[in-house]
Design a protein around this motif. Structure first.
Motif, PDB file in Angstrom:
ATOM      1  N   ALA A 120      67.543  24.854  -5.011  1.00  0.00           N
ATOM      2  CA  ALA A 120      67.209  25.927  -4.068  1.00  0.00           C
ATOM      3  C   ALA A 120      68.270  26.045  -2.981  1.00  0.00           C
ATOM      4  O   ALA A 120      68.670  27.144  -2.593  1.00  0.00           O
ATOM      5  N   LYS A 121      68.736  24.905  -2.489  1.00  0.00           N
ATOM      6  CA  LYS A 121      69.775  24.925  -1.450  1.00  0.00           C
ATOM      7  C   LYS A 121      71.085  25.474  -2.005  1.00  0.00           C
ATOM      8  O   LYS A 121      71.782  26.241  -1.335  1.00  0.00           O
ATOM      9  N   THR A 132      58.233  25.311  -8.304  1.00  0.00           N
ATOM     10  CA  THR A 132      58.647  24.204  -9.166  1.00  0.00           C
ATOM     11  C   THR A 132      57.532  23.182  -9.334  1.00  0.00           C
ATOM     12  O   THR A 132      56.619  23.085  -8.502  1.00  0.00           O
ATOM     13  N   GLY A 141      63.194  16.016  -6.100  1.00  0.00           N
ATOM     14  CA  GLY A 141      64.170  16.514  -5.136  1.00  0.00           C
ATOM     15  C   GLY A 141      65.284  17.315  -5.785  1.00  0.00           C
ATOM     16  O   GLY A 141      66.072  17.966  -5.087  1.00  0.00           O
ATOM     17  N   LYS A 142      65.376  17.283  -7.117  1.00  0.00           N
ATOM     18  CA  LYS A 142      66.424  18.044  -7.800  1.00  0.00           C
ATOM     19  C   LYS A 142      66.211  19.545  -7.638  1.00  0.00           C
ATOM     20  O   LYS A 142      67.166  20.309  -7.499  1.00  0.00           O
ATOM     21  N   MET A 185      60.775  28.026  -0.920  1.00  0.00           N
ATOM     22  CA  MET A 185      60.324  27.420  -2.165  1.00  0.00           C
ATOM     23  C   MET A 185      59.020  26.677  -1.924  1.00  0.00           C
ATOM     24  O   MET A 185      58.647  26.402  -0.777  1.00  0.00           O
ATOM     25  N   THR A 229      64.796  20.984  -5.104  1.00  0.00           N
ATOM     26  CA  THR A 229      65.176  21.319  -3.729  1.00  0.00           C
ATOM     27  C   THR A 229      66.687  21.495  -3.631  1.00  0.00           C
ATOM     28  O   THR A 229      67.179  22.412  -2.949  1.00  0.00           O
TER      29      THR A 229
END
Length: 250
Positions: A104-105, A93, A98-99, A112, A101
């Protein structure tokens, strides 16, 4: 025994998916520059088909907040039989907020990294993700450990016969698909192929010709044939190594 040995320090087999063509090609070129074998199908259905051939170490996807194509692809991958669980999922990315991340979670990716991550760190992150996913057994070790080559050969012939029953299911009614898939599941189980058996049972539960579960069954059988071919070759080599030497003649 149930997995073809791979050199953990060797090149990885990677599939890249990014709806943006330019970015997809840049990612592809970078991964190849790192020494890996990488392909970049443009369509998500082709991604699943390539993974279905077997031998893929990781699916590398672009994490772009708001995108729906990547989450849908990962969901379809998770819907394939358990052997596909050995394919790691890794996100790249450019998002620093933080979006990505959070994406991904939510998709439970195995790893990642940001696109500007230094090569050595990216390489380490990729290998960590792949290492965590490897080892999903597709053959029953109690059946194939030290099994005679002739017996494995007969298993291969039987599997080929069963594989021939799958394609006609595309033209079958739901009831026939469900019944045949259920019978195939029992046959695969008796052959020590739990992953193919699982895929057949999933199709029996939701008998849609040409759907994700149909593709999952076909992919599982392709993988099983590849693994049996490897086991057959290994058994032949093993038996040749212990063959008694011919007696000396005068």
């Amino acid at each position: 025994m149930t997995q073809v040995p791979r050199d953990e320090a060797g090149p990885l087999n990677l599939i890249v998916f990014d709806p943006d063509r330019s970015r997809r090609m840049l990612t592809l070129l970078r991964l190849r520059r790192l020494g890996h074998r990488a392909e970049a199908p443009a369509d998500s259905s082709f991604v699943l088909a390539v993974i279905g051939r077997g031998g893929v170490d990781a699916l590398v996807v672009e994490l772009h907040p708001g995108d729906t194509a990547v989450p849908e692809l990962v969901e379809k991958l998770r819907g394939l039989p358990p052997w596909a669980g050995a394919v790691a999922t890794f996100g790249l990315t450019t998002d620093f907020t933080g979006k990505a991340t959070a994406m991904a979670k939510a998709m439970a990716l195995d790893g990642m990294a940001l696109h500007d991550t230094e090569d050595r760190a990216l390489e380490a992150a990729l290998r960590d993700a792949v290492k965590a996913r490897r080892g999903t057994p597709a053959l029953d070790p109690t059946r194939y450990e030290n099994r005679a080559a002739a017996d494995i050969g007969r298993d291969r012939d039987r599997l080929d016969d069963l594989a021939g029953r799958i394609l006609p299911l595309r033209e079958a009614e739901e009831g026939a698909i469900s019944m045949t898939a259920s019978l195939l599941a029992d046959e695969f189980e008796s052959l020590g192929l739990p992953v193919a058996a699982h895929a057949a049972r999933l199709l029996a539960e939701r008998p849609v010709a040409g759907g994700v579960r149909f593709m999952g069954l076909a992919s599982a059988v392709i993988a099983a044939r590849s693994l049996l071919r490897y086991e057959h070759g290994a058994a032949l080599r093993r038996e040749a190594a212990v063959e008694p030497a011919a007696p000396d003649t005068i």
